[in-house]
Design a protein around this motif. Structure first.
Motif, PDB file in Angstrom:
ATOM      1  N   UNK A 133       0.797  -1.124   0.084  1.00  9.13           N
ATOM      2  CA  UNK A 133      -0.064   0.127   0.136  1.00  9.13           C
ATOM      3  C   UNK A 133       0.832   1.231  -0.073  1.00  9.13           C
ATOM      4  N   UNK A 134       0.375   2.226  -0.798  1.00  8.13           N
ATOM      5  CA  UNK A 134       1.259   3.683  -0.702  1.00  8.13           C
ATOM      6  C   UNK A 134      -0.159   4.434  -0.442  1.00  8.13           C
ATOM      7  N   UNK A 135      -0.107   5.627  -0.006  1.00 12.44           N
ATOM      8  CA  UNK A 135      -0.989   6.588   0.370  1.00 12.44           C
ATOM      9  C   UNK A 135      -1.495   7.397  -1.156  1.00 12.44           C
ATOM     10  N   UNK A 136      -2.857   7.473  -1.293  1.00 12.36           N
ATOM     11  CA  UNK A 136      -3.294   8.416  -2.348  1.00 12.36           C
ATOM     12  C   UNK A 136      -3.982   9.787  -1.574  1.00 12.36           C
ATOM     13  N   UNK A 137      -3.537  10.727  -1.636  1.00  9.69           N
ATOM     14  CA  UNK A 137      -3.844  11.978  -0.950  1.00  9.69           C
ATOM     15  C   UNK A 137      -4.727  12.861  -1.947  1.00  9.69           C
ATOM     16  N   UNK A 138      -5.734  13.554  -1.405  1.00  7.80           N
ATOM     17  CA  UNK A 138      -6.334  14.473  -2.331  1.00  7.80           C
ATOM     18  C   UNK A 138      -6.424  15.867  -1.681  1.00  7.80           C
ATOM     19  N   UNK A 139      -6.661  17.052  -2.311  1.00  8.48           N
ATOM     20  CA  UNK A 139      -6.710  18.305  -1.660  1.00  8.48           C
ATOM     21  C   UNK A 139      -7.535  19.226  -2.564  1.00  8.48           C
ATOM     22  N   UNK A 140      -8.269  20.502  -2.278  1.00  6.46           N
ATOM     23  CA  UNK A 140      -8.429  21.276  -3.449  1.00  6.46           C
ATOM     24  C   UNK A 140      -7.428  21.616  -4.216  1.00  6.46           C
ATOM     25  N   UNK A 141      -7.743  22.041  -5.492  1.00  5.67           N
ATOM     26  CA  UNK A 141      -6.885  22.534  -6.507  1.00  5.67           C
ATOM     27  C   UNK A 141      -5.951  23.781  -6.291  1.00  5.67           C
ATOM     28  N   UNK A 142      -6.950  24.574  -5.394  1.00  2.00           N
ATOM     29  CA  UNK A 142      -6.218  25.707  -5.030  1.00  2.00           C
ATOM     30  C   UNK A 142      -5.424  25.740  -3.684  1.00  2.00           C
ATOM     31  N   UNK A 143      -5.004  24.554  -3.304  1.00  2.00           N
ATOM     32  CA  UNK A 143      -4.268  24.402  -2.062  1.00  2.00           C
ATOM     33  C   UNK A 143      -5.206  24.174  -0.731  1.00  2.00           C
ATOM     34  N   UNK A 144      -4.532  24.093   0.300  1.00  2.00           N
ATOM     35  CA  UNK A 144      -5.259  23.874   1.595  1.00  2.00           C
ATOM     36  C   UNK A 144      -5.123  22.390   2.058  1.00  2.00           C
ATOM     37  N   UNK A 145      -5.878  22.399   3.056  1.00  2.00           N
ATOM     38  CA  UNK A 145      -5.491  20.874   3.939  1.00  2.00           C
ATOM     39  C   UNK A 145      -5.997  19.797   2.860  1.00  2.00           C
TER      40      UNK A 145
END
Length: 211
Positions: A151-163
């Motif tokens: 397993x490897x982490x897939x991470x998602x965030x808003x396109x304009x940055x942020x948490x």
């Protein structure tokens, strides 16, 4: 190019049959702005065996990309199967067709291509990005990913940055589908890992005209 480490097999996936499970257990996370992610752990049984087959049989290639003033090595190995190309294992054909049937009411078209990435160890990664080449820059679409290996982490965030809005450890037959406006309004990444992790292969199914 660093060598591929050995795969640490899953204690829960020791069978010698490669097969798909039902899609009824998919769970959706709504991210906002029309974006959502579906997740189903362990959709593919025999995932460690499939990893071994793909690692050996796929024509992996290393790529370089221009970054500012210099050319840099892409930190993973790649292979791409365009529309009509024979996929490297029959279960990938089954997976693409099963996903096409399941998402037909929302997507309205089939998944037709398959892009494969081999992450050899924790040093391989994908930087923050959206799959916005082609129609996905202006239209809602879907990208379905099946992961085998460690397993490897897939991470998602808003396109304009942020948490970070969502972090999913994907491997050993897990499925994730990014849909709606996800490619336009969100970014996703597979960060480098300081932990000792083995290799992972992700298979990304996309509709026509989406990269």
């Amino acid at each position: 190019m660093h060598a591929v480490q050995g795969l640490q097999g899953s204690l829960f996936d020791q069978g010698d049959e490669i097969r798909l499970g039902p899609l009824g257990g998919l769970r959706r996370t709504v991210l906002g702005a029309g974006a959502w992610v579906d997740h189903l752990p362990g959709w593919l049984a025999g995932a460690d065996l499939l990893f071994e087959r793909l690692a050996a049989d796929v024509p992996w290639r290393a790529e370089k990309r221009q970054m500012y003033e210099r050319e840099v090595q892409v930190p993973r190995l790649l292979s791409f199967y365009g529309e009509g190309a024979a996929l490297p294992h029959p279960v990938l054909v089954e997976a693409r067709e099963a996903l096409g049937r399941h998402y037909a009411p929302e997507l309205g078209e089939p998944f037709v291509t398959a892009g494969l990435c081999l992450y050899r160890d924790g040093r391989d990664s994908v930087a923050w990005h959206g799959d916005r080449t082609g129609r996905s820059s202006t239209e809602d679409t879907m990208v379905a990913i099946v992961s085998v290996g460690d397993p490897r982490d897939l991470v998602l965030r808003p396109r304009d940055g942020g948490a970070t809005l969502l972090r999913l450890p994907l491997g050993h037959g897990d499925l994730v589908v990014m849909g709606g406006s996800c490619q336009r309004t969100m970014e996703h990444a597979v960060p480098k890992s300081a932990r000792a992790v083995g290799p992972r292969i992700s298979v990304q199914f996309r509709p026509r005209g989406v990269r």
